[in-house]
Design an enzyme around this catalytic site. Structure first.
Site, PDB file in Angstrom:
ATOM      1  N   GLU A 300       0.830  -1.205   0.000  1.00 38.81           N
ATOM      2  CA  GLU A 300       0.000   0.000   0.000  1.00 38.81           C
ATOM      3  C   GLU A 300       0.864   1.254   0.000  1.00 38.81           C
ATOM      4  OE1 GLU A 300      -3.435   2.075   2.869  1.00 38.81           O
ATOM      5  OE2 GLU A 300      -2.090   0.538   3.664  1.00 38.81           O
ATOM      6  N   LYS A 368      -9.872   2.675  -3.065  1.00 34.51           N
ATOM      7  CA  LYS A 368     -10.331   2.118  -1.798  1.00 34.51           C
ATOM      8  C   LYS A 368     -11.737   2.614  -1.467  1.00 34.51           C
ATOM      9  CE  LYS A 368      -8.665   1.486   2.961  1.00 34.51           C
ATOM     10  NZ  LYS A 368      -7.627   1.877   3.934  1.00 34.51           N
ATOM     11  N   CYS A 422      -5.402  -2.317   2.561  1.00 31.15           N
ATOM     12  CA  CYS A 422      -5.282  -2.217   4.009  1.00 31.15           C
ATOM     13  C   CYS A 422      -6.406  -2.977   4.706  1.00 31.15           C
ATOM     14  CB  CYS A 422      -5.229  -0.745   4.430  1.00 31.15           C
ATOM     15  SG  CYS A 422      -4.812  -0.473   6.171  1.00 31.15           S
TER      16      CYS A 422
END
Length: 545
Positions: A300, A368, A422
């Site tokens: 990430e 995301k 994440c």
């Protein structure tokens, strides 16, 4: 006096406890329950802590008025939950020490206020349960329904935070982990309550003359579901495919960059060069310039800058990648947002998973969709920024949410990619929440925020459970660990541990036929809850059960 004789005394002591002694018992029982989940996996502790929770609610149910019962149950539930979440999430405080001069003062608030807020769900579960509380086995079903519903709500309200759901106690060892593909993590939370609560609760209820028959009944209530789940897992493991996807060889890069250095301007170039060098180096440390590698995976926000705004970085990526080799990397990007009148408003920022081809060109992107509160955005962003507060990423305006349902990525040579950035890996139902069915899960993360604590290990375990739930292989790249390739049964094919710097080469395991949860999603939870409600009607009227 034997253990069974003392059991009644212990139950009485817990049930009749008052004041701070009662709250201390609830807190301690919740705290030790953490031993049941990653990285300890000592689930037998729940055979002790769950009965204590039940006895505390027994004590609340014996209060005079409905208001007193409700208040006492909620109090016990909150303190149990506070102990559970405080010990399970203490590592959150590490993130506030990365820039201690700016955020250190928030550490005690973060470490206590988040567990305090999450404990409200357990308080609500206990309060709801006491409304329908009946002595006997039925109260275990009542508590199971209330707590599992509360855990489901915790995973959905205000974007959700389903970290350390109690059902994870039934996802270890590997053979038991397969049950997540059958029931899902919320379904496992339902069955955990009678499994772990029945032995001591029922024995404490029984008179000395009935303990023999009750012990048999309690043993069956606990052992039959466990035997079934173990048998199911054994069959799933025995029938799991062992092949690999043809023509795919993955290299995962784990740079292990200390979070304190990650965004320092004078370290940006060196960090980028570290990623390039590790990509061109095999796990033994020998430079091979990606010979035979088809896909490189970086973690990430691997590049501590906006790569799409740095042509020289894209050129370097193109120079690194041989023809036919692709890079999947976590990266930040921003784009101009168009206002309603055709003009330009503020530029939106995204935490993304990007696909680059052998020329350094952007070939795909996933943004995301589950952002971290106070990490990637602030609730009431404009108002809190106006008084000087900012999230840990210190990005003015915070990150924007990607489109939903979650789009998948078409990556040449790979099955359809379901991106998980994440902590998106802690949310069950990946396939059900995707625009099209994924064929492989790719989780990029930066757990460097949380040091060498239980947090990254919990995160890794929950990501493994997602692979089993979906029946899909998982590729995981973490900045400082744990990076891995996991097959569709949760078996670790290759791994780089905490704070290891290097690369990991692996073949990609094939997917398997989906289990019930992958097909039905949380419909499985609803089905099991209905079965529990039906069983409750059978048990709630008999004090002997």
């Amino acid at each position: 006096m034997g253990v069974l004789d003392r059991l009644g005394d212990w139950e009485h002591a817990v049930r009749t406890a008052r004041g701070w002694r009662r709250l201390g018992i609830a807190f301690a029982a919740g705290a030790v329950s953490n031993l049941a989940i990653a990285p300890f996996f000592f689930s037998p502790i729940l055979f002790l802590s769950i009965p204590v929770f039940v006895w505390l609610i027994d004590g609340a149910a014996s209060r005079g008025s409905a208001r007193e019962r409700f208040k006492a149950a909620a109090s016990a539930g909150w303190w149990f939950g506070f102990g559970y979440f405080l010990l399970g999430l203490f590592w959150i405080g590490e993130a506030f020490l990365v820039e201690a001069d700016k955020f250190g003062w928030l550490l005690p608030f973060a470490v206590t206020l988040m567990p305090a807020g999450l404990a409200l769900f357990w308080a609500g579960a206990a309060a709801a349960a006491v409304v329908a509380w009946r002595m006997g086995f039925g109260r275990l079903l009542v508590l199971a329904l209330a707590l599992a519903t509360a855990e489901w709500l915790r995973g959905h309200i205000l974007t959700g935070f389903p970290w350390n759901v109690l059902g994870y106690a039934l996802t270890w060892p590997l053979v038991l982990m397969q049950s997540s593909g059958l029931l899902g993590i919320y379904g496992l939370t339902l069955v955990a309550m009678p499994i772990f609560g029945a032995p001591l609760v029922l024995l404490a209820d029984a008179s000395p003359l009935k303990r023999r028959s009750v012990s048999v009944r309690a043993l069956l209530i606990t052992s039959v579901p466990l035997v079934f789940l173990f048998a199911y897992g054994a069959v799933r493991l025995a029938t799991a495919p062992s092949g690999v996807v043809d023509g795919v060889k993955i290299r995962i890069v784990q740079p292990s960059i200390p979070q304190r250095e990650k965004w320092l301007p004078d370290r940006q170039g060196a960090i980028f060069q570290d990623h390039l060098a590790l990509s061109a180096t095999d796990p033994s440390g020998k430079r091979d310039d990606l010979a035979g590698i088809t896909h490189v995976i970086w973690p990430e926000a691997a590049m501590p800058f906006l790569p799409l705004e740095h042509p020289e970085a894209l050129d370097a990526i193109g120079d690194m990648l041989p023809d036919g080799t692709f890079l999947l990397t976590g990266a930040l990007r921003r784009e101009a947002a168009t206002s309603g009148d055709g003009g330009l408003s503020k530029r939106r920022a995204y935490n993304s998973l990007m696909l680059f081809d052998g020329r350094g060109g952007l070939a795909g992107v996933y943004d995301k969709t589950h952002l971290v509160p106070f990490g990637e955005y602030l609730p009431w962003q404009n108002m809190l920024e106006a008084v000087g507060l900012e999230q840990l990423t210190r990005l003015r305006g915070g990150f924007s949410v990607g489109v939903t349902p979650r789009p998948t990525l078409a990556v040449p040579g790979l099955p359809t990619v379901g991106g998980l950035i994440c902590y998106e890996a802690i949310f069950p139902g990946v396939g059900a929440n995707s625009a099209s069915p994924p064929g492989v899960l790719v989780n990029v993360t930066n757990d460097g925020w949380f040091g060498n604590t239980t947090g990254p290990r919990q995160h890794f375990h929950q990501a493994r459970v997602r692979a089993v739930e979906e029946g899909l292989p998982l590729i995981r790249a973490a900045n400082n660990g744990i990076s891995s390739v996991v097959d569709s049964s949760g078996r670790v094919v290759g791994m780089l541990g905490m704070n290891q710097k290097g690369s990991l080469d692996a073949l990609l395991p094939v997917a398997r036929s989906p289990g019930l949860y992958a097909v039905m999603g949380d419909g499985v939870f609803l089905l099991v809850a209905l079965l529990f409600a039906a069983a409750l009607r059978l048990f709630s009227h008999s004090p002997d059960h």
